[in-house]
Scaffold this motif. Structure first.
Motif, short mmCIF file in Angstrom:
data_model
loop_
_atom_site.label_atom_id
_atom_site.label_comp_id
_atom_site.label_asym_id
_atom_site.label_seq_id
_atom_site.Cartn_x
_atom_site.Cartn_y
_atom_site.Cartn_z
N LYS B 252 -50.01 -5.95 64.52
CA LYS B 252 -49.59 -4.93 65.43
C LYS B 252 -48.99 -3.68 64.60
CE LYS B 252 -48.71 -7.91 69.33
NZ LYS B 252 -47.58 -8.91 69.82
N LYS B 253 -48.67 -4.12 63.45
CA LYS B 253 -48.01 -3.03 62.66
C LYS B 253 -48.87 -2.05 61.95
CE LYS B 253 -45.44 -4.66 58.81
NZ LYS B 253 -44.48 -4.96 58.24
N THR B 254 -49.87 -2.87 61.31
CA THR B 254 -50.66 -2.09 60.55
C THR B 254 -52.06 -1.53 61.10
OG1 THR B 254 -51.91 -4.24 59.80
CG2 THR B 254 -50.02 -3.40 58.52
N GLY B 255 -52.37 -2.44 62.20
CA GLY B 255 -53.67 -1.95 62.64
C GLY B 255 -55.18 -2.58 62.39
N LEU B 256 -55.02 -3.01 60.79
CA LEU B 256 -55.95 -3.52 60.20
C LEU B 256 -55.79 -4.90 59.49
CD1 LEU B 256 -59.14 -3.45 59.06
CD2 LEU B 256 -58.18 -1.79 57.39
N VAL B 257 -56.47 -5.87 59.76
CA VAL B 257 -56.35 -7.10 58.97
C VAL B 257 -57.57 -7.17 58.16
CG1 VAL B 257 -55.90 -9.50 59.19
CG2 VAL B 257 -54.78 -8.04 61.12
N VAL B 258 -57.30 -7.66 56.90
CA VAL B 258 -58.43 -7.97 55.91
C VAL B 258 -58.19 -9.44 55.59
CG1 VAL B 258 -59.63 -7.55 53.87
CG2 VAL B 258 -58.58 -5.55 55.34
N SER B 259 -59.14 -10.33 56.01
CA SER B 259 -59.05 -11.82 55.55
C SER B 259 -59.63 -11.86 54.23
CB SER B 259 -59.25 -12.41 56.67
OG SER B 259 -60.83 -12.54 56.76
N GLY B 268 -63.63 -20.30 58.17
CA GLY B 268 -62.55 -20.42 57.50
C GLY B 268 -61.50 -19.56 57.82
N LEU B 269 -60.49 -19.13 56.88
CA LEU B 269 -59.54 -18.29 57.30
C LEU B 269 -59.70 -17.17 58.25
CD1 LEU B 269 -56.39 -17.76 57.01
CD2 LEU B 269 -57.22 -16.25 55.00
N GLY B 270 -60.52 -16.26 57.95
CA GLY B 270 -60.98 -15.11 58.56
C GLY B 270 -61.35 -15.50 60.10
N THR B 271 -62.19 -16.64 60.18
CA THR B 271 -62.44 -17.11 61.53
C THR B 271 -61.10 -17.47 62.56
OG1 THR B 271 -64.70 -17.68 60.81
CG2 THR B 271 -64.03 -18.54 62.94
N GLN B 272 -60.41 -18.37 61.64
CA GLN B 272 -58.93 -18.77 62.25
C GLN B 272 -58.39 -17.53 62.88
OE1 GLN B 272 -59.14 -21.71 63.04
NE2 GLN B 272 -60.96 -21.81 61.78
N ILE B 273 -58.57 -16.31 62.00
CA ILE B 273 -57.53 -15.11 62.22
C ILE B 273 -58.12 -14.39 63.34
CG2 ILE B 273 -56.71 -12.80 61.28
CD1 ILE B 273 -56.28 -14.37 58.68
N ALA B 274 -59.45 -14.48 63.30
CA ALA B 274 -60.25 -13.60 64.36
C ALA B 274 -59.95 -14.33 65.94
CB ALA B 274 -61.74 -13.89 64.19
N ASP B 275 -59.67 -15.77 65.90
CA ASP B 275 -59.32 -16.43 66.94
C ASP B 275 -58.14 -16.00 67.55
OD1 ASP B 275 -60.99 -19.67 66.33
OD2 ASP B 275 -61.83 -17.78 67.11
N CYS B 276 -57.23 -15.80 66.61
CA CYS B 276 -55.89 -15.40 67.01
C CYS B 276 -55.78 -14.03 67.62
CB CYS B 276 -55.07 -15.60 65.64
SG CYS B 276 -53.49 -14.81 65.67
N LEU B 277 -56.58 -13.03 66.76
CA LEU B 277 -56.45 -11.67 67.31
C LEU B 277 -57.07 -11.39 68.43
CD1 LEU B 277 -56.99 -9.94 63.81
CD2 LEU B 277 -54.87 -10.12 64.76
N ALA B 278 -58.21 -12.04 68.68
CA ALA B 278 -59.01 -11.99 69.98
C ALA B 278 -58.30 -12.42 71.18
CB ALA B 278 -60.36 -12.81 69.59
N LEU B 286 -60.34 -6.49 62.64
CA LEU B 286 -60.29 -7.70 61.28
C LEU B 286 -61.64 -7.25 60.64
CD1 LEU B 286 -59.73 -10.62 59.92
CD2 LEU B 286 -61.18 -11.47 61.77
N TYR B 287 -61.36 -7.28 59.23
CA TYR B 287 -62.62 -7.35 58.32
C TYR B 287 -62.46 -8.80 57.37
CZ TYR B 287 -66.22 -6.03 55.20
OH TYR B 287 -67.42 -5.91 54.64
N LYS B 288 -63.48 -9.34 57.43
CA LYS B 288 -63.44 -10.43 56.49
C LYS B 288 -64.19 -10.37 55.38
CE LYS B 288 -65.13 -13.28 59.94
NZ LYS B 288 -65.83 -14.61 60.65
N ILE B 289 -63.38 -10.82 54.26
CA ILE B 289 -63.82 -10.87 53.04
C ILE B 289 -64.05 -12.39 52.39
CG2 ILE B 289 -63.77 -10.10 50.30
CD1 ILE B 289 -62.04 -7.52 51.06
N GLY B 290 -65.10 -12.65 51.96
CA GLY B 290 -65.62 -14.09 51.70
C GLY B 290 -66.62 -14.26 51.16
#
Lengths: 282, 325
Positions: B252-259, B268-278, B286-290
């Motif tokens: 909410k503070k930054t507006g962009l999450v990069v996993s 993995g982590l990116g998908t878990q975070i995606a579920d949380c944000l969605a 969200l942008y996933k690096i992996g």
């Protein structure tokens, strides 16, 4: 031969007949969901001998740390387990009526929760022997003298993980592990000789380092003797129990289709008649 | 059990001297000395992790199932059902995939506190695809009631092993092979399963990383800082249960999450975070690096893989700058 005392023998024999009646009753109550009738009937004497003459347990204390363990690795024969647990006092008879019903604790395979007396959930083939090894090894580690009994199917022995478990048992000298094979010669799709031949199971278990004995799986004396004469010589024991799938109901015996099926009223009545009503008939 | 108090010297020694595998075994020894329920189960790869140290001290509590991972996990579950706390240790693909059904049914469904330890995960070896732990964390996350932990350095490996001794649920512990990267922690801290750690506060972008990528995220944050980009770095050591409030607070503070993870972007982590944000009100992208959704077809060193897959600090920083535009 270690024969059971007459009163134990009678108790086991009556219990096996009751187990068969309970199986048929539960299958009828299961309606269109049906039940694994054939596999349950083939292990009736095995399970009854265990629960009425061999296992040390207290139905009022299902989690007693020092109790013997019984793993029904061929978990699809769960109706045998439910009958044995019910008749041993773990839960009331009325619960058997709910088999596979909505909100019933009695699932089609032994569940992890909700049914007192079940030592481990099973149903997916290939888990019982290695899980049993863990329980037996824990006993050795903690200096406890309980014994772990694992009832498996011959079809189930297609699963490599079971033989991995036998190797583990031999390596860790688990002479407190007893494997009983319900060797009825049939599996889901056809005879074991057609699907995956068992060949000489006794020879296989012997080659894997087990104390091995072959018995008539419907002879209470032979079963009792084998189960109570387990050698404490650093090796696991394998009892190859020759059985008949569907034993006790002639139109079901050795019939592949009775691996899992529903029971119409006509078949139920004919089956009950074949087994005999007994004093506690349903 | 109370967390062991660690000194800065101890943390420095661990970070400087050991690789991941050895640190894990040393953690096991330290814990087994305090807790007699702890049991070590190997599958013929024990020497790779120095399990001889453990075996020498606790021979009766060391088991080797041979190359038989399925029965090893079932065996572990049988031990756990009788009150022991087994840690089954082998390379990640053999720990998580080969005995997946046993983990699901004998550990998770049956409800026993078995610890499945997958080492050398990611693309940390030259042994080829059979030995890469690409998707192990994602597969474990998909199993109900399974906890998944990916420690970021030597200290956190110990913290995770320690925390799992009394943890009542089954868990997957993801460890990397090779050398420990620049240590993240230099002093003792309170480790809590399921509680992410904000290592660096920032306002322009959230870098949420796990495992060895936490160090890379911190280095990327330094590089970004030199260009005036203020990155917040979160160590998400527990992928499941995910600390969603901490992620959302930052998002909410930054507006962009990069996993950032050395794991496939699938599951993995990116998908878990995606579920949380969605599930939350739209608050951040969200942008996933992996690792990409493909098998690497050539053999090379891990450093080259990280370059190829954009997982170096420099590549991460470049990706973040692009995403911010």
């Amino acid at each position: 031969m270690a024969r059971p005392a007459p009163e134990i023998r009678e108790k086991i024999t009556k219990s096996a007949a009751q187990l068969r009646r309970d199986c048929l009753h539960m299958t009828k109550m299961g309606g269109s969901a049906g039940g694994h009738v054939g596999p349950t009937l083939s292990c009736a004497e095995i399970v009854s001998t265990l629960y009425n003459g061999v296992l040390r347990f207290d139905p009022k204390k299902p989690d007693l740390p020092g109790r013997d363990r019984m793993l029904l690795s061929k978990g699809h024969a769960v109706q045998a387990l439910y009958s044995a647990l019910c008749r041993s006092g773990f839960f009331p008879e009325s619960v058997l009526d709910t088999f596979e019903g909505i909100d019933s604790p009695l699932a089609g395979h032994p569940p992890a929760h909700g049914v007192p007396g079940i030592d481990f959930p099973t149903g997916s083939m290939g888990h019982g022997i290695p899980v049993g090894c863990g329980m037996a090894a824990a006993a050795k580690l903690k200096g406890q003298n309980y014994i772990v009994y694992v009832v498996t199917g011959d079809g189930e022995l297609n699963e490599g993980s079971m033989w991995e478990g036998v190797m583990l048992a031999k390596k860790y000298k688990l002479d407190n592990l007893v494997i009983i094979v319900d060797h009825n010669g049939l599996q889901h799709d056809a005879e074991t000789d057609v699907i995956m031949p068992s060949l000489d199971l006794a020879a296989k278990f012997k080659a894997f380092g087990c104390n091995t004995v072959s018995v008539d799986g419907h002879d209470v004396d032979e079963l009792y003797d084998a189960l109570t004469s387990v050698a404490k010589n650093g090796a696991p024991t394998a009892i190859i129990a020759k059985t008949v799938k569907g034993k006790g109901v002639p139109f079901m015996e050795n019939v592949v289709g009775w691996h899992h099926n529903c029971l119409c009223t006509e078949d139920y009545e004919a089956a009950i008649k074949a087994i005999g009503c007994g004093e506690e008939s349903k | 059990m109370n967390q062991m108090k660690l000194t800065p010297e101890q943390i420095r020694e661990w970070g400087a001297s050991f690789n991941w595998r050895t640190m894990f075994t040393n953690s096991m020894v330290l814990m087994a000395q305090r807790d007699e329920r702890i049991v070590y189960i190997a599958a013929d790869l024990g020497r790779a992790f120095g399990y001889g140290t453990f075996m020498k001290k606790f021979p009766e509590r060391t088991f080797n199932a041979g190359i038989a991972e399925q029965s090893a996990v079932s065996f572990a579950a049988g031990l756990a059902s009788c009150g022991l706390v087994p840690y089954f240790v082998t390379f990640a693909p053999f720990a998580a995939l080969r005995p997946c059904e046993q983990i699901k049914m004998d550990c998770a469904y049956a409800g026993y506190p078995v610890r499945i330890v997958g080492t050398d995960s990611g693309v940390g070896s030259c042994m080829g695809n059979t030995h890469y732990g690409y998707e192990d964390a994602g597969v474990m996350c998909a199993i109900p009631e399974m906890t998944v932990i990916s420690p970021c350095d030597a200290t956190e490996i110990f913290k995770a092993v320690e925390a799992l001794a009394d943890y009542p649920h089954p868990a997957y512990l993801r460890i990397f092979g090779g050398d420990i990267p620049m240590p993240v922690y230099t002093s003792d801290y309170n480790f809590e399963i399921g509680k992410a750690v904000v290592l660096k506060k920032g306002k322009d972008v959230t870098l949420a990383a796990c495992g060895n990528m936490v160090t890379s995220a911190l280095s990327a944050a330094d590089l970004l800082g030199k260009e005036g980009i203020d990155a917040e770095v979160i160590n998400v050591h527990t992928l499941k249960p995910l600390d969603c409030p901490t992620i959302l607070n930052s998002a909410k503070k930054t507006g962009l999450v990069v996993s950032i993870e050395e794991h496939t972007v699938c599951g993995g982590l990116g998908t878990q975070i995606a579920d949380c944000l969605a599930a939350a009100s739209p608050c951040a992208r969200l942008y996933k690096i992996g690792l990409p959704d493909t098998f690497p077809l050539t053999i090379t060193h891990r450093e080259n893989w990280l370059k190829n897959f954009g997982l170096t600090p420099k590549a991460i920083a470049e990706t973040v700058k692009k995403q911010l535009k």
